[in-house]
Write a protein that holds these residues in place. Structure first.
Motif, mmCIF file in Angstrom:
data_model
loop_
_atom_site.group_PDB
_atom_site.id
_atom_site.type_symbol
_atom_site.label_atom_id
_atom_site.label_comp_id
_atom_site.label_asym_id
_atom_site.label_seq_id
_atom_site.Cartn_x
_atom_site.Cartn_y
_atom_site.Cartn_z
ATOM 1 N N VAL A 11 6.168 -12.240 -37.823
ATOM 2 C CA VAL A 11 5.369 -11.134 -37.282
ATOM 3 C C VAL A 11 6.268 -10.113 -36.597
ATOM 4 O O VAL A 11 6.077 -8.898 -36.739
ATOM 5 C CB VAL A 11 4.304 -11.672 -36.305
ATOM 6 C CG1 VAL A 11 3.631 -10.518 -35.544
ATOM 7 C CG2 VAL A 11 3.257 -12.487 -37.054
ATOM 8 N N ASP A 12 7.282 -10.591 -35.879
ATOM 9 C CA ASP A 12 8.199 -9.674 -35.177
ATOM 10 C C ASP A 12 8.919 -8.752 -36.159
ATOM 11 O O ASP A 12 9.092 -7.556 -35.886
ATOM 12 C CB ASP A 12 9.223 -10.469 -34.363
ATOM 13 C CG ASP A 12 8.614 -11.127 -33.129
ATOM 14 O OD1 ASP A 12 7.477 -10.760 -32.756
ATOM 15 O OD2 ASP A 12 9.277 -12.016 -32.546
ATOM 16 N N VAL A 13 9.345 -9.300 -37.294
ATOM 17 C CA VAL A 13 10.015 -8.472 -38.299
ATOM 18 C C VAL A 13 9.036 -7.434 -38.848
ATOM 19 O O VAL A 13 9.383 -6.254 -39.022
ATOM 20 C CB VAL A 13 10.575 -9.341 -39.451
ATOM 21 C CG1 VAL A 13 11.109 -8.452 -40.574
ATOM 22 C CG2 VAL A 13 11.686 -10.253 -38.940
ATOM 23 N N LYS A 14 7.812 -7.848 -39.086
ATOM 24 C CA LYS A 14 6.807 -6.920 -39.615
ATOM 25 C C LYS A 14 6.529 -5.785 -38.620
ATOM 26 O O LYS A 14 6.359 -4.620 -39.026
ATOM 27 C CB LYS A 14 5.518 -7.680 -39.942
ATOM 28 C CG LYS A 14 5.690 -8.701 -41.041
ATOM 29 C CD LYS A 14 4.388 -9.398 -41.385
ATOM 30 C CE LYS A 14 3.459 -8.477 -42.122
ATOM 31 N NZ LYS A 14 2.683 -9.114 -43.174
ATOM 32 N N LEU A 15 6.484 -6.120 -37.356
ATOM 33 C CA LEU A 15 6.240 -5.092 -36.338
ATOM 34 C C LEU A 15 7.415 -4.129 -36.237
ATOM 35 O O LEU A 15 7.226 -2.921 -36.055
ATOM 36 C CB LEU A 15 5.964 -5.752 -34.988
ATOM 37 C CG LEU A 15 4.627 -6.497 -34.882
ATOM 38 C CD1 LEU A 15 4.519 -7.223 -33.540
ATOM 39 C CD2 LEU A 15 3.456 -5.530 -35.065
ATOM 40 N N ARG A 16 8.629 -4.659 -36.353
ATOM 41 C CA ARG A 16 9.804 -3.778 -36.333
ATOM 42 C C ARG A 16 9.783 -2.833 -37.530
ATOM 43 O O ARG A 16 10.085 -1.643 -37.402
ATOM 44 C CB ARG A 16 11.093 -4.613 -36.348
ATOM 45 C CG ARG A 16 11.396 -5.324 -35.046
ATOM 46 C CD ARG A 16 12.738 -6.013 -35.106
ATOM 47 N NE ARG A 16 13.829 -5.044 -35.198
ATOM 48 C CZ ARG A 16 15.100 -5.372 -35.444
ATOM 49 N NH1 ARG A 16 15.420 -6.645 -35.663
ATOM 50 N NH2 ARG A 16 16.021 -4.447 -35.490
ATOM 51 N N ASN A 17 9.420 -3.383 -38.685
ATOM 52 C CA ASN A 17 9.340 -2.529 -39.876
ATOM 53 C C ASN A 17 8.324 -1.415 -39.686
ATOM 54 O O ASN A 17 8.551 -0.260 -40.088
ATOM 55 C CB ASN A 17 8.960 -3.369 -41.101
ATOM 56 C CG ASN A 17 10.107 -4.231 -41.600
ATOM 57 O OD1 ASN A 17 11.265 -4.000 -41.259
ATOM 58 N ND2 ASN A 17 9.790 -5.224 -42.415
ATOM 59 N N LYS A 18 7.202 -1.754 -39.063
ATOM 60 C CA LYS A 18 6.136 -0.773 -38.881
ATOM 61 C C LYS A 18 6.462 0.225 -37.772
ATOM 62 O O LYS A 18 6.310 1.444 -37.950
ATOM 63 C CB LYS A 18 4.825 -1.496 -38.547
ATOM 64 C CG LYS A 18 3.653 -0.567 -38.301
ATOM 65 C CD LYS A 18 2.397 -1.349 -37.965
ATOM 66 C CE LYS A 18 1.225 -0.413 -37.681
ATOM 67 N NZ LYS A 18 -0.015 -1.164 -37.325
ATOM 68 N N ASN A 19 6.927 -0.266 -36.630
ATOM 69 C CA ASN A 19 7.103 0.589 -35.449
ATOM 70 C C ASN A 19 8.421 1.347 -35.431
ATOM 71 O O ASN A 19 8.518 2.419 -34.820
ATOM 72 C CB ASN A 19 6.978 -0.249 -34.169
ATOM 73 C CG ASN A 19 5.610 -0.879 -34.021
ATOM 74 O OD1 ASN A 19 4.619 -0.341 -34.514
ATOM 75 N ND2 ASN A 19 5.541 -2.019 -33.344
ATOM 76 N N GLU A 20 9.436 0.789 -36.084
ATOM 77 C CA GLU A 20 10.759 1.409 -36.047
ATOM 78 C C GLU A 20 11.179 1.968 -37.402
ATOM 79 O O GLU A 20 12.323 2.382 -37.588
ATOM 80 C CB GLU A 20 11.793 0.397 -35.560
ATOM 81 C CG GLU A 20 11.488 -0.159 -34.161
ATOM 82 C CD GLU A 20 12.455 -1.244 -33.739
ATOM 83 O OE1 GLU A 20 13.587 -1.268 -34.272
ATOM 84 O OE2 GLU A 20 12.091 -2.074 -32.888
ATOM 85 N N GLY A 21 10.248 1.942 -38.357
ATOM 86 C CA GLY A 21 10.544 2.502 -39.673
ATOM 87 C C GLY A 21 11.624 1.758 -40.415
ATOM 88 O O GLY A 21 12.337 2.339 -41.242
#
Length: 249
Positions: free
Chosen positions: A30-40
């Protein structure tokens, strides 16, 4: 999409310890997915498949009925069993020695975004594995798991399922009775379903014991084919996992 799945053999491990470990892997995805979403970012999300065998334990899903546990605290202790209310779907079930428990922790966005398809493919993995042993595993309408002799008075469950999914990331999974002590199921109403039996692979084949590693290998063969996944072997926290030779699986 990353279809590599890291296989980890945890051996015999306490249920709560394994649950915490699942949660840590789940959160890491989930953390990787959030980084992908929030940090492009465009980082691959990992996938895991845990094999484990638990000491005697009863677990109750989030929508389960505690009355389906037929033991009190003192009786649980006398049986050498523990009890946990957990965050998967489904009602009450038993885990213990002689049972193959599989926990796929997958980012379904690497495969398909359909939780019903995910469950059907997990069921099909077990159905095909049972077929390798000459048994006809079936789904039973309105009831979870894989069954034998569906639609007859002799219907009996051989594999239980209970999963959780959030942000398309899965955890928990299945429990296949291979050499299980079926007496422990007498202490619950399995999965909240009354009037139906539970069985084990060795009982169905009329032998004292089945090679657990062989069954695990067959499960992996069908899982990797159905999910178009590449399995990578790793015995602990993932460091330089190596591809599994399909001949081994």
């Amino acid at each position: 999409m990353n279809k590599k799945v890291i296989l980890q053999e945890l051996g015999r491990k306490d249920y709560k310890e394994t649950w915490d470990y699942q949660e840590s892997l789940f959160q890491s995805i989930v953390d990787v997915k959030l980084r992908n979403k929030n940090e492009g970012m465009n980082l691959d999300t990992p996938n895991y498949f845990l094999y484990v065998e638990h000491p005697h334990v009863y677990t109750l899903g989030k929508s389960g009925d505690l009355q389906n546990l037929l033991l009190n605290e003192a009786q649980l202790e006398a049986k050498g069993a523990t009890f946990y209310k957990i965050n998967r779907g489904g009602d009450i079930t038993y885990h213990g020695p002689g049972q193959i428990v599989g926990y796929p922790i997958l980012d379904l966005e690497n495969f398909f975004t359909d939780i019903h398809k995910y469950l059907r493919l997990l069921e099909e993995t077990i159905i095909l594995t049972l077929g390798d042993y000459g048994l006809k595993g079936e789904r039973s309408e309105g009831e979870t798991g894989v069954w034998l002799c569906v639609g007859t008075p002799f219907a009996r469950k051989i594999c239980a399922f209970g999963v959780r999914a959030s942000r398309w990331v899965t955890m928990h999974g299945f429990a296949l009775n291979v050499n299980a002590d079926l007496g422990y199921f007498d202490n619950i109403v399995p999965c909240g379903i009354r009037g139906k039996g539970v069985t084990s692979l060795n009982v169905e084949l009329g032998v004292p014991e089945i090679d657990m590693d062989e069954v695990k290998s067959r499960i992996l063969t069908h899982f990797s084919a159905l999910f178009s996944a590449e399995l990578l072997q790793n015995s602990g926290p993932p460091q330089n996992p190596k591809p599994i030779d399909r001949a081994e699986a």
